[in-house]
Design an enzyme around this catalytic site. Structure first.
Site, PDB file in Angstrom:
ATOM      1  N   LYS A  62       0.826  -1.212   0.000  1.00  0.00           N
ATOM      2  CA  LYS A  62       0.000   0.000   0.000  1.00  0.00           C
ATOM      3  C   LYS A  62       0.867   1.271   0.000  1.00  0.00           C
ATOM      4  CE  LYS A  62      -2.192  -0.974   3.844  1.00  0.00           C
ATOM      5  NZ  LYS A  62      -1.543  -2.229   4.268  1.00  0.00           N
ATOM      6  N   ARG A 104      -9.519   0.813   8.712  1.00  0.00           N
ATOM      7  CA  ARG A 104      -9.046  -0.518   9.099  1.00  0.00           C
ATOM      8  C   ARG A 104     -10.048  -1.256   9.969  1.00  0.00           C
ATOM      9  NH1 ARG A 104      -3.030   0.502   8.760  1.00  0.00           N
ATOM     10  NH2 ARG A 104      -2.040  -1.444   9.293  1.00  0.00           N
ATOM     11  N   ARG A 158      12.003  -5.775   5.030  1.00  0.00           N
ATOM     12  CA  ARG A 158      11.639  -4.416   4.634  1.00  0.00           C
ATOM     13  C   ARG A 158      12.479  -3.365   5.361  1.00  0.00           C
ATOM     14  NH1 ARG A 158       5.399  -2.439   4.726  1.00  0.00           N
ATOM     15  NH2 ARG A 158       5.643  -2.214   6.978  1.00  0.00           N
ATOM     16  N   ARG A 174      11.578  -0.998  10.656  1.00  0.00           N
ATOM     17  CA  ARG A 174      10.529  -0.595  11.601  1.00  0.00           C
ATOM     18  C   ARG A 174      10.454  -1.603  12.740  1.00  0.00           C
ATOM     19  NH1 ARG A 174       5.286   0.713   8.068  1.00  0.00           N
ATOM     20  NH2 ARG A 174       4.400  -0.597   9.698  1.00  0.00           N
ATOM     21  N   ARG A 223       0.224  -8.298  13.601  1.00  0.00           N
ATOM     22  CA  ARG A 223      -0.376  -7.362  12.634  1.00  0.00           C
ATOM     23  C   ARG A 223      -1.247  -8.117  11.633  1.00  0.00           C
ATOM     24  NH1 ARG A 223       4.803  -4.910  10.484  1.00  0.00           N
ATOM     25  NH2 ARG A 223       3.519  -3.782   8.992  1.00  0.00           N
TER      26      ARG A 223
END
Ligand code: ADP
Length: 241
Positions: free
Chosen positions: A23, A98, A136, A169, A180
């Site tokens: 996203k 969400r 990531r 992160r 998550r």
């Protein structure tokens, strides 16, 4: 308060998909074909954490453990942001809504401001998601996302755009990734059905195989052919760059 142009409905693209579906990357790339800012609730919350303000203090632990922040807080942040002048030709939402409460509040608010929402659902297999998230890295300055495997920076560990040192992160650690994804399944995926029942147009995009650029072109093409760019009263598409 700034409201969008009154002679046309303003496109509000809701990028939808699980954590790691791309996203954030797509929101940045789509700015090449859509007018309007990228609004990421995750980035907004992280900047409050960095600033060490009251919102940052209230949300830091939740974010680090992979749980969702309270609806009232994100609803308020987004509603304030949507009234900024740069939102008048369109917006790209990333990570919001969400939950069902957020979606209900958003649709009501958008109706009152003259936005036309459309969902772009980025579909990626579960296995790929976990691999992507654990490799990531993000630039702390401009927010650009890199993947160690599929989209590495030119110089290891350094942002191509501004030379900043890339960060992992805290919520991209494996145990937090699981939480998550769990939250996504429980609270967010059911929104697909909510959007269907509310009659919000939805584009299903296969976001697993092609390159980020190809996926973004596919999204722009699909939005355009579905007539979901901003159309003025004379029929020209001013949501397109
Ligand atoms: P991702 O989509 O990869 O999980 P985000 O940057 O969108 O990453 O979100 C990071 C975290 O910020 C979430 O796990 C959650 O704790 C918080 N957050 C972001 N957006 C929302 C939202 N709309 N509602 C509640 N919490 C949110």
């Amino acid at each position: 308060m700034t409201t969008p142009a009154r002679d046309a409905l303003v496109p509000a693209i809701i990028l939808f998909g699980s954590p790691g579906s791309g996203k954030g990357t797509q929101a940045r790339l789509l700015q090449g074909c859509l007018r309007g800012p990228h609004i990421s609730t995750g980035d907004m919350l992280r900047s409050h954490i960095q600033a060490g303000d009251a919102i940052g203090h209230q949300t830091e632990l939740l974010i680090k453990s992979g749980r969702l922040v309270a609806d009232e807080m994100v609803n308020e942040l987004v509603q304030q942001r949507l009234q900024d002048a740069d939102c008048q030709f369109g917006i790209i939402l990333d990570g919001y809504p969400r939950t069902t409460n957020q979606a209900e509040v958003l649709l009501t608010f958008m109706g009152s401001l003259g936005y036309r929402p459309a969902v772009v659902h980025l579909m990626v297999d579960y296995d790929k998601i976990v691999a992507r998230l654990s490799g990531r890295r993000q630039c702390p300055v401009c927010g650009t996302l890199y993947s160690m495997k599929t989209n590495p920076p030119k110089v290891a560990g350094i942002c191509d755009l501004d030379g900043a040192k890339l960060m992992t992160r805290e919520d991209d650690r494996e145990s937090v990734i699981r939480e998550r994804l769990n939250q996504y399944e429980l609270q967010t995926r059911p929104l697909l059905e909510f959007f269907r029942q509310a009659g919000v147009p939805m584009l299903e995009i296969n976001a697993a195989e092609a390159s980020p650029d190809q996926i973004s072109q596919e999204i722009c093409r699909s939005l355009n052919s579905a007539g979901l760019m901003l159309a003025t009263s004379d029929g020209s598409a001013i949501g397109l760059r």
